[in-house]
Structure formats: C-alpha cells, structure tokens
Motif scaffolding. Structure first.
Motif, PDB file in Angstrom:
ATOM      1  N   LEU A   1       0.788  -1.225   0.000  1.00 53.53           N
ATOM      2  CA  LEU A   1       0.000   0.000   0.000  1.00 53.53           C
ATOM      3  C   LEU A   1       0.826   1.284   0.000  1.00 53.53           C
ATOM      4  O   LEU A   1       0.416   2.282  -0.585  1.00 53.53           O
ATOM      5  N   GLY A   2       1.975   1.244   0.655  1.00 47.05           N
ATOM      6  CA  GLY A   2       2.751   2.457   0.875  1.00 47.05           C
ATOM      7  C   GLY A   2       2.922   3.353  -0.340  1.00 47.05           C
ATOM      8  O   GLY A   2       2.523   4.530  -0.321  1.00 47.05           O
ATOM      9  N   PRO A   3       3.501   2.846  -1.427  1.00 47.71           N
ATOM     10  CA  PRO A   3       3.737   3.708  -2.604  1.00 47.71           C
ATOM     11  C   PRO A   3       2.455   4.289  -3.202  1.00 47.71           C
ATOM     12  O   PRO A   3       2.475   5.398  -3.752  1.00 47.71           O
ATOM     13  N   TYR A   4       1.349   3.561  -3.081  1.00 43.68           N
ATOM     14  CA  TYR A   4       0.100   4.011  -3.708  1.00 43.68           C
ATOM     15  C   TYR A   4      -0.635   5.023  -2.816  1.00 43.68           C
ATOM     16  O   TYR A   4      -1.382   5.852  -3.319  1.00 43.68           O
ATOM     17  N   LEU A   5      -0.425   4.935  -1.521  1.00 43.39           N
ATOM     18  CA  LEU A   5      -0.955   5.972  -0.635  1.00 43.39           C
ATOM     19  C   LEU A   5      -0.184   7.263  -0.821  1.00 43.39           C
ATOM     20  O   LEU A   5      -0.756   8.354  -0.749  1.00 43.39           O
ATOM     21  N   ALA A   6       1.119   7.139  -1.079  1.00 37.58           N
ATOM     22  CA  ALA A   6       1.949   8.322  -1.293  1.00 37.58           C
ATOM     23  C   ALA A   6       1.630   8.989  -2.626  1.00 37.58           C
ATOM     24  O   ALA A   6       1.691  10.215  -2.747  1.00 37.58           O
ATOM     25  N   ASP A   7       1.281   8.176  -3.629  1.00 37.41           N
ATOM     26  CA  ASP A   7       0.981   8.715  -4.969  1.00 37.41           C
ATOM     27  C   ASP A   7      -0.170   7.905  -5.574  1.00 37.41           C
ATOM     28  O   ASP A   7       0.058   6.986  -6.348  1.00 37.41           O
ATOM     29  N   PRO A   8      -1.422   8.246  -5.221  1.00 40.47           N
ATOM     30  CA  PRO A   8      -2.588   7.478  -5.691  1.00 40.47           C
ATOM     31  C   PRO A   8      -2.698   7.372  -7.203  1.00 40.47           C
ATOM     32  O   PRO A   8      -3.313   6.429  -7.717  1.00 40.47           O
ATOM     33  N   SER A   9      -2.106   8.296  -7.945  1.00 42.56           N
ATOM     34  CA  SER A   9      -2.198   8.240  -9.405  1.00 42.56           C
ATOM     35  C   SER A   9      -1.530   6.986  -9.963  1.00 42.56           C
ATOM     36  O   SER A   9      -1.859   6.539 -11.065  1.00 42.56           O
ATOM     37  N   GLN A  10      -0.618   6.390  -9.198  1.00 41.25           N
ATOM     38  CA  GLN A  10       0.090   5.193  -9.661  1.00 41.25           C
ATOM     39  C   GLN A  10      -0.781   3.938  -9.608  1.00 41.25           C
ATOM     40  O   GLN A  10      -0.400   2.897 -10.154  1.00 41.25           O
ATOM     41  N   ILE A  11      -1.922   4.033  -8.961  1.00 40.80           N
ATOM     42  CA  ILE A  11      -2.834   2.894  -8.897  1.00 40.80           C
ATOM     43  C   ILE A  11      -3.211   2.414 -10.294  1.00 40.80           C
ATOM     44  O   ILE A  11      -3.357   1.214 -10.540  1.00 40.80           O
ATOM     45  N   PHE A  12      -3.343   3.362 -11.213  1.00 46.02           N
ATOM     46  CA  PHE A  12      -3.801   3.027 -12.566  1.00 46.02           C
ATOM     47  C   PHE A  12      -2.643   2.821 -13.547  1.00 46.02           C
ATOM     48  O   PHE A  12      -2.870   2.553 -14.717  1.00 46.02           O
TER      49      PHE A  12
END
Length: 277
Positions: A73-84
């Motif tokens: 979760l860490g990287p995606y909480l820091a940069d939610p745009s990377q989820i996609f």
C-alpha cells in the motif's frame, strides 16, 4: 558485451507496445482456443468460453491489480495516481486467478453449467498461459531471484540470451521466471495426457490437480524471488496462499471422493454410462 533485450516490441503512433502485453494476450488467446475445443468435446458450447472471458478478463486484471496494491500500500498511498499505472507492472497472478474464479461461479450459476466441469475445461489452458506469461516477466527484467554467478547459470545449460539477461542491477540473478515457466509447461502436458484417461479424474479434479501442482512449485519459487509481497516480517503472501491452496486442493479431493462417490468421472456424459471419446 552483454546483450539485453528491449521490453518494447514496437511503437504505434508513438505508443510503446511491450513484449509483456503481446505475450500475455497470446497466452490468453491460446488458452481460449484450447478451452473452446475441449468445451465442445465434453458437451458445453464453444461460445461459453468466449462469453465467460469477456466478463472474466477485465475483472481478473482489476483483481490482479488490487491484490498487488493491497499488500504494497505504501507507494500508492503516497501517490494514488500510480494505482492506474499498470504499464509499469504490479499485477499479481493469484489476484487475477481468484477474481476469475469468482466470475466463473456466477457465470456458471446463471447459465446452469456445472462449475467443476467448466473449471476442468479451462485449467490446462490457464496453466499454459501462466507459463507463457512468465516470459513477459523475463522481457521486463522482473520476477527474478537472488544473486548467483554466471558459472551457476551456465551449469543449468540454458540458452545464452537468458544468461545474459539475468544480469540485473550489477549481478547475475536466479531465473525464477524460467523455473516457474517450465513447471507450468510440464503441468500443462501432464494434465492434457492424464485427462484422456477417463477413469483417473472425477469432475473437478483436473482443476484441483492444477491448483495443487501450481501452488506446490510457487511456494518454493516464491521463496527465491526478490520482489515478493509480504504480510508482515519475512512472511510472504504468495507462500502462505500457496500452502493454503495446496492443502485445500488435497482436502477437497479426499472429502469429495469419500462423501460424494457418485461424482461422475470427467469424460462421462450426463445421464449416461458412456464415455465421450
């Protein structure tokens, strides 16, 4: 000089097309073709496989992505745009398979199809596609193991281009992608050969054999990888899930054979004492 493969196959109007995508799509296409042929042989409709895939494929991709994100979760909480941003990787095989099985349950229920038979028909093609998919990881220089030596790799008697491309981040790496790919290919051959033996498998047991076969090897191969997802500490998610799936497959086979002896063998036609040949 070490020759490194380029993960980009070609460009279309400036859009890079990765080998990973080509290999994955090819694997899915071959799996669909195999399942469609087998579906007709066991009394299902060829269109059942295509219609199921239309629903299952996008949901499986979402499941594979959510599974990966959930345990990192860490990287995606820091940069939610990377989820996609799935072009940079981050799809988990187990997440995709779990999502596909959930879709299969509802699809077969809606169309009054035996889910065990449907799973049996799909399983050989799925494990073949998984084996092919690992070569997409190779092209991306991912899903590799810990450090090793060139002499060790040469001792495996594998092609030179694989050895050259296992030189990653300043060291030679264990080709875990290759170990899993070869294991999947062997499993595919065994399932194809054994399912022709009409007295070996009861309905559902081709799928359960696939689950046991894949999860057994995945447990050990995952322990060699350097990019695992972790529950906590050194406990790897895929190793835990592999243990659960392997044990679960064995238990289900045992209980079904003991408590449901009337379950028909794989190639026995419904309501008949004849076998499909």
């Amino acid at each position: 000089m070490i020759a490194q493969v380029n993960r980009v196959a070609f460009e279309v109007f400036g859009l890079e097309i990765y080998w990973y995508a080509i290999i994955i799509v090819s694997g899915i296409g071959i799996a669909l073709w195999l399942a469609s042929r087998e579906a007709v042989r066991v009394g299902l409709k060829e269109d059942d496989m295509t219609n199921y895939l239309i629903w299952a494929l996008p949901i499986a991709i979402i499941g594979a992505r959510l599974y990966y994100i959930l345990f990192d979760l860490g990287p995606y909480l820091a940069d939610p745009s990377q989820i996609f941003n799935i072009r940079s990787g981050g799809l988990a095989v187990y997440g995709g398979l779990i999502a596909a099985v959930i879709v299969l349950y509802f699809y077969t229920k809606y169309h009054f199809i035996d889910p065990w038979l449907f799973l049996d028909v799909c399983s050989p093609g799925v494990i073949l596609a998984q084996g092919m998919g690992r070569w997409g990881n190779f092209m991306n220089h991912e899903a590799y193991g810990g450090e090793t030596t060139r002499s060790f790799l040469e001792g495996l008697h594998i092609p030179q281009f694989i050895i050259d491309n296992m030189y990653i981040d300043g060291a030679y790496r264990q080709p875990t992608f290759l170990y899993e790919s070869l294991w999947c290919l062997l499993g595919f051959v065994l399932l194809l050969v054994l399912r022709k033996k009409t007295t070996i498998f009861k309905q559902g047991e081709i799928f359960l054999s696939y689950v046991g076969w894949y999860s057994f090897a995945r447990f050990f191969i995952e322990g060699m990888r350097t990019d695992s997802l972790y529950l906590f500490g050194s406990l790897r998610v895929s190793q835990v899930l592999s243990l659960v799936l392997f044990a679960g497959a064995l238990i289900i086979v045992f209980l079904r054979r003991r408590k449901q002896p009337a379950v028909p063998t794989y190639l026995r036609t419904q309501g008949s004492d004849q076998y499909i040949v």
